[in-house]
Design a protein around this motif. Structure first.
Motif, PDB file in Angstrom:
ATOM      1  N   THR A  71      10.673  37.176 -28.693  1.00 23.64           N
ATOM      2  CA  THR A  71      10.214  36.268 -29.738  1.00 23.64           C
ATOM      3  C   THR A  71      10.212  34.831 -29.233  1.00 23.64           C
ATOM      4  OG1 THR A  71      11.063  37.732 -31.463  1.00 23.64           O
ATOM      5  CG2 THR A  71      10.653  35.439 -32.077  1.00 23.64           C
ATOM      6  N   VAL A  72       9.142  34.110 -29.530  1.00 22.09           N
ATOM      7  CA  VAL A  72       9.044  32.693 -29.193  1.00 22.09           C
ATOM      8  C   VAL A  72       9.379  31.895 -30.448  1.00 22.09           C
ATOM      9  CG1 VAL A  72       7.544  30.836 -28.415  1.00 22.09           C
ATOM     10  CG2 VAL A  72       7.333  33.110 -27.415  1.00 22.09           C
ATOM     11  N   THR A  73      10.401  31.061 -30.367  1.00 18.46           N
ATOM     12  CA  THR A  73      10.859  30.273 -31.505  1.00 18.46           C
ATOM     13  C   THR A  73      10.513  28.811 -31.292  1.00 18.46           C
ATOM     14  OG1 THR A  73      12.698  31.813 -31.843  1.00 18.46           O
ATOM     15  CG2 THR A  73      12.841  29.670 -32.935  1.00 18.46           C
ATOM     16  N   VAL A  74       9.815  28.249 -32.249  1.00 24.22           N
ATOM     17  CA  VAL A  74       9.481  26.819 -32.240  1.00 24.22           C
ATOM     18  C   VAL A  74      10.368  26.140 -33.273  1.00 24.22           C
ATOM     19  CG1 VAL A  74       7.667  25.103 -32.543  1.00 24.22           C
ATOM     20  CG2 VAL A  74       7.122  27.321 -31.538  1.00 24.22           C
ATOM     21  N   THR A  75      11.233  25.262 -32.813  1.00 29.08           N
ATOM     22  CA  THR A  75      12.207  24.607 -33.686  1.00 29.08           C
ATOM     23  C   THR A  75      11.915  23.118 -33.751  1.00 29.08           C
ATOM     24  OG1 THR A  75      13.850  26.242 -32.979  1.00 29.08           O
ATOM     25  CG2 THR A  75      14.651  24.291 -34.149  1.00 29.08           C
ATOM     26  N   THR A  76      11.818  22.590 -34.948  1.00 30.74           N
ATOM     27  CA  THR A  76      11.598  21.150 -35.151  1.00 30.74           C
ATOM     28  C   THR A  76      12.869  20.529 -35.708  1.00 30.74           C
ATOM     29  OG1 THR A  76      10.705  21.606 -37.351  1.00 30.74           O
ATOM     30  CG2 THR A  76       9.139  21.432 -35.556  1.00 30.74           C
ATOM     31  N   SER A  77      13.191  19.337 -35.237  1.00 34.47           N
ATOM     32  CA  SER A  77      14.409  18.653 -35.690  1.00 34.47           C
ATOM     33  C   SER A  77      14.197  17.151 -35.620  1.00 34.47           C
ATOM     34  CB  SER A  77      15.612  19.073 -34.832  1.00 34.47           C
ATOM     35  OG  SER A  77      15.389  18.748 -33.466  1.00 34.47           O
ATOM     36  N   ASP A  78      15.008  16.451 -36.375  1.00 31.39           N
ATOM     37  CA  ASP A  78      14.959  14.990 -36.446  1.00 31.39           C
ATOM     38  C   ASP A  78      16.256  14.446 -35.855  1.00 31.39           C
ATOM     39  OD1 ASP A  78      14.396  12.582 -39.157  1.00 31.39           O
ATOM     40  OD2 ASP A  78      14.553  12.364 -36.987  1.00 31.39           O
ATOM     41  N   LYS A  79      16.172  13.969 -34.611  1.00 30.41           N
ATOM     42  CA  LYS A  79      17.336  13.406 -33.952  1.00 30.41           C
ATOM     43  C   LYS A  79      17.461  11.919 -34.309  1.00 30.41           C
ATOM     44  CE  LYS A  79      18.167  17.311 -31.894  1.00 30.41           C
ATOM     45  NZ  LYS A  79      19.315  18.158 -32.310  1.00 30.41           N
ATOM     46  N   ASP A  80      18.474  11.268 -33.705  1.00 26.28           N
ATOM     47  CA  ASP A  80      18.718   9.859 -34.028  1.00 26.28           C
ATOM     48  C   ASP A  80      17.544   8.974 -33.660  1.00 26.28           C
ATOM     49  OD1 ASP A  80      22.226  10.148 -33.100  1.00 26.28           O
ATOM     50  OD2 ASP A  80      21.174  10.591 -34.967  1.00 26.28           O
ATOM     51  N   LYS A  81      16.930   9.208 -32.512  1.00 30.69           N
ATOM     52  CA  LYS A  81      15.879   8.327 -32.029  1.00 30.69           C
ATOM     53  C   LYS A  81      14.546   9.029 -31.793  1.00 30.69           C
ATOM     54  CE  LYS A  81      19.102   5.240 -29.649  1.00 30.69           C
ATOM     55  NZ  LYS A  81      19.446   4.596 -28.358  1.00 30.69           N
ATOM     56  N   SER A  82      14.483  10.331 -32.000  1.00 27.96           N
ATOM     57  CA  SER A  82      13.259  11.058 -31.679  1.00 27.96           C
ATOM     58  C   SER A  82      13.062  12.221 -32.643  1.00 27.96           C
ATOM     59  CB  SER A  82      13.302  11.609 -30.242  1.00 27.96           C
ATOM     60  OG  SER A  82      13.476  10.581 -29.298  1.00 27.96           O
ATOM     61  N   ILE A  83      11.804  12.644 -32.726  1.00 26.40           N
ATOM     62  CA  ILE A  83      11.450  13.915 -33.352  1.00 26.40           C
ATOM     63  C   ILE A  83      11.290  14.926 -32.221  1.00 26.40           C
ATOM     64  CG2 ILE A  83       9.772  15.132 -34.773  1.00 26.40           C
ATOM     65  CD1 ILE A  83      11.286  12.992 -36.278  1.00 26.40           C
ATOM     66  N   VAL A  84      12.003  16.036 -32.302  1.00 27.52           N
ATOM     67  CA  VAL A  84      12.056  16.993 -31.199  1.00 27.52           C
ATOM     68  C   VAL A  84      11.393  18.305 -31.640  1.00 27.52           C
ATOM     69  CG1 VAL A  84      13.519  18.223 -29.563  1.00 27.52           C
ATOM     70  CG2 VAL A  84      14.199  15.958 -30.386  1.00 27.52           C
ATOM     71  N   ILE A  85      10.500  18.809 -30.788  1.00 28.90           N
ATOM     72  CA  ILE A  85       9.905  20.139 -30.964  1.00 28.90           C
ATOM     73  C   ILE A  85      10.339  20.977 -29.767  1.00 28.90           C
ATOM     74  CG2 ILE A  85       7.789  21.459 -31.219  1.00 28.90           C
ATOM     75  CD1 ILE A  85       6.420  18.941 -32.210  1.00 28.90           C
ATOM     76  N   GLU A  86      11.136  22.004 -30.028  1.00 31.31           N
ATOM     77  CA  GLU A  86      11.665  22.850 -28.956  1.00 31.31           C
ATOM     78  C   GLU A  86      10.965  24.204 -28.994  1.00 31.31           C
ATOM     79  OE1 GLU A  86      15.828  25.096 -27.913  1.00 31.31           O
ATOM     80  OE2 GLU A  86      15.944  22.957 -28.416  1.00 31.31           O
ATOM     81  N   VAL A  87      10.487  24.645 -27.837  1.00 29.89           N
ATOM     82  CA  VAL A  87       9.820  25.937 -27.699  1.00 29.89           C
ATOM     83  C   VAL A  87      10.657  26.795 -26.754  1.00 29.89           C
ATOM     84  CG1 VAL A  87       7.717  27.141 -27.003  1.00 29.89           C
ATOM     85  CG2 VAL A  87       7.562  24.875 -28.069  1.00 29.89           C
ATOM     86  N   ALA A  88      11.167  27.900 -27.257  1.00 30.09           N
ATOM     87  CA  ALA A  88      12.052  28.762 -26.474  1.00 30.09           C
ATOM     88  C   ALA A  88      11.653  30.214 -26.668  1.00 30.09           C
ATOM     89  CB  ALA A  88      13.509  28.557 -26.888  1.00 30.09           C
ATOM     90  N   ASP A  89      11.823  31.016 -25.605  1.00 30.26           N
ATOM     91  CA  ASP A  89      11.559  32.446 -25.707  1.00 30.26           C
ATOM     92  C   ASP A  89      12.793  33.214 -25.255  1.00 30.26           C
ATOM     93  OD1 ASP A  89      11.511  32.711 -22.847  1.00 30.26           O
ATOM     94  OD2 ASP A  89       9.457  31.969 -22.847  1.00 30.26           O
ATOM     95  N   GLN A  90      12.666  34.531 -25.166  1.00 31.63           N
ATOM     96  CA  GLN A  90      13.785  35.398 -24.789  1.00 31.63           C
ATOM     97  C   GLN A  90      13.519  36.109 -23.467  1.00 31.63           C
ATOM     98  OE1 GLN A  90      13.834  37.876 -28.266  1.00 31.63           O
ATOM     99  NE2 GLN A  90      15.052  36.429 -29.471  1.00 31.63           N
ATOM    100  N   GLY A  91      12.677  35.496 -22.622  1.00 30.72           N
ATOM    101  CA  GLY A  91      12.323  36.119 -21.366  1.00 30.72           C
ATOM    102  C   GLY A  91      13.336  35.876 -20.256  1.00 30.72           C
ATOM    103  N   PRO A  92      12.989  36.246 -19.017  1.00 30.92           N
ATOM    104  CA  PRO A  92      13.927  36.091 -17.896  1.00 30.92           C
ATOM    105  C   PRO A  92      14.159  34.638 -17.503  1.00 30.92           C
ATOM    106  CG  PRO A  92      11.785  36.844 -17.123  1.00 30.92           C
ATOM    107  CD  PRO A  92      11.738  36.887 -18.600  1.00 30.92           C
ATOM    108  N   GLY A  93      13.272  33.725 -17.932  1.00 32.61           N
ATOM    109  CA  GLY A  93      13.487  32.322 -17.635  1.00 32.61           C
ATOM    110  C   GLY A  93      12.884  31.899 -16.307  1.00 32.61           C
ATOM    111  N   ILE A  94      13.324  30.723 -15.840  1.00 35.65           N
ATOM    112  CA  ILE A  94      12.800  30.097 -14.622  1.00 35.65           C
ATOM    113  C   ILE A  94      13.836  30.215 -13.515  1.00 35.65           C
ATOM    114  CG2 ILE A  94      11.937  27.934 -13.656  1.00 35.65           C
ATOM    115  CD1 ILE A  94      11.171  27.113 -16.499  1.00 35.65           C
ATOM    116  N   PRO A  95      13.432  30.649 -12.331  1.00 33.56           N
ATOM    117  CA  PRO A  95      14.407  30.757 -11.233  1.00 33.56           C
ATOM    118  C   PRO A  95      15.073  29.401 -10.933  1.00 33.56           C
ATOM    119  CG  PRO A  95      12.359  31.875 -10.678  1.00 33.56           C
ATOM    120  CD  PRO A  95      12.098  31.133 -11.937  1.00 33.56           C
TER     121      PRO A  95
END
Length: 425
Positions: free
Chosen positions: A335-359
């Motif tokens: 599953t690919v999860t797109v998470t939006t959040s409001d930090k102190d100085k920025s608006i953050v959009i995080e895109v994460a999956d459940q794959g093997p990742g990056i070497p």
């Protein structure tokens, strides 16, 4: 397009005429026949009453009077107790063209009234011809309206196509044409805004080229002269060292000029940013990428804070998110999860999956051009980071395994300039 509009309008009109005309014709036919039948039935009852009255007065039945009173009718009267038990008046119609109604009294008087059905059929045909004429008139009106409407739609579309072609050829003048149709006027407004933006971009590009040629000419000339001095004094080490240090100074000056020009270009790019509604933008990305993920048995998930706004450009933010989703589809898993959040100085959009990742050996170089661990071109992430930087944000790899990227955007009301801390600008 005009032919399609005409054919579709004519088809709709024909269907409407058939749906209304056929039931109307059937109803008119039945109504006329029912009226004729009711008229015959009423005449039979009236005639029965007249015969009963005449018999009560012991008077004979007058055939001529009945024929004058009921013209075009064939009358049969059967009365018991009279010299002529069966009395007929008028000419009998043909059997298959005859309409008949009868009446019977308690005293044994039986009356039959018949008429020729041809007159009824003639009246039905007259009404049907009237309905057909009205249907033909309705079709003619529909065709006329379709022609007018098609001209009203196709001419503006042709004009818009010419405007778009003109924009593609480099003529970025707003047309300011409006057509009185809301949807087409919106397209014209978008084209005018695009023309204005393209004109501004071309102007800034020309200004940047002019400034760069002017500002870089002096440092490059000085650097060339120093290098020529080094070549000429190759046999004198002290002069070579001195000229080399001067060349380094010239190179640093050249670098500073380039940084200054790029910073100016970035400031012009930031001037085009606007408030972007992230919910609508992310929903559109999910609509575009949802089918691709479903085909491979994976799904997209949206989490975090909703109704967030950020400073940037819709096109730039969309391309960055699209690049991250494409990478997760090709190189990630689960599953690919797109998470939006409001930090102190920025608006953050995080895109994460459940794959093997990056070497581990590839993670530090993932934003470098032509670097890819999955057989790709190695251009997607560098370009995405460049687009993020152009909007005053930044794109970072926050977790290599499983892979998670964070897109930092400026908050609404942030008038400062975010410096790109890594990656190409």
């Amino acid at each position: 397009m005009r032919r399609r509009l005409l054919s579709s309008t004519l088809l709709v009109a024909v269907i409407a005429v058939l749906l209304l005309g056929i039931p109307l014709g059937v109803a008119v036919n039945r109504l006329i026949e029912e009226e004729a039948t009711q008229e015959l039935s009423s005449q039979a009852k009236n005639l029965l009453q007249e015969v009963e009255y005449v018999r009560d007065k012991d008077q004979p039945i007058d055939d001529q009077q009945l024929e004058q009173k009921y013209p075009d009718r064939y009358i049969q009267i059967y009365a018991r107790g009279t010299p002529d038990q069966l009395i007929t008046v008028g000419a009998e119609p043909v059997e298959n063209q005859k309409m008949t109604e009868d009446a019977l009294s308690e005293s044994g008087v039986y009356v039959v009234v018949s008429r020729d059905k041809t007159e009824v059929e003639r009246e039905v045909r007259a009404w049907l011809f009237l309905i057909l004429g009205l249907a033909a008139a309705a079709l003619a009106v529909a065709v006329g309206l379709a022609i007018v409407q098609s001209r009203r739609l196709t001419l503006p579309l042709s004009d818009l196509a010419m405007i778009a072609e003109r924009l593609g050829s480099g003529d970025a003048r707003p047309s300011k044409h409006r057509y009185g149709i809301q949807e087409l006027d919106r397209v014209a407004e978008v084209l005018d805004r695009s023309a204005t933006r393209i004109s501004d971009l071309l102007s800034r590009e020309r200004e940047f080229a002019t400034d760069a040629s002017h500002q870089l000419r002096t440092p490059l000339t000085g650097l060339t002269m120093r290098l020529e001095e080094i070549v000429a004094a190759a046999h004198e080490p002290s002069i070579v060292k001195e000229e080399g240090e001067a060349a380094i100074v010239q190179a640093e000056r050249l670098t500073a000029v380039i940084d200054e020009l790029l910073a100016a270009a970035r400031r012009q790019r930031h001037a085009q940013t606007e408030v972007v509604e992230l919910d609508a933008l992310l929903d559109q990305q999910f609509i575009e990428w949802g089918p691709a993920f479903r085909r491979v048995g994976r799904r997209l998930k949206l989490a975090g804070t909703r109704e967030l706004q950020a400073l940037g450009t819709s096109g730039g933010i969309s391309q960055v998110i699209s690049t991250l989703l494409e990478n997760s589809l090709e190189h990630g898993g689960g599953t690919v999860t797109v998470t939006t959040s409001d930090k102190d100085k920025s608006i953050v959009i995080e895109v994460a999956d459940q794959g093997p990742g990056i070497p581990d050996d590839l993670a530090p170089r993932v934003f470098e051009r032509n670097v890819s661990g999955g057989g790709g071109t190695g251009l997607g992430l560098p370009l995405a980071r460049a687009l993020a930087a152009a909007d005053g944000g930044r794109l970072e790899l926050v977790r290599p395994r499983p892979a998670a990227f964070a897109f930092f955007l400026r908050q609404v009301g942030d008038t400062g300039r975010n410096r790109v801390v890594s990656g190409p600008a």
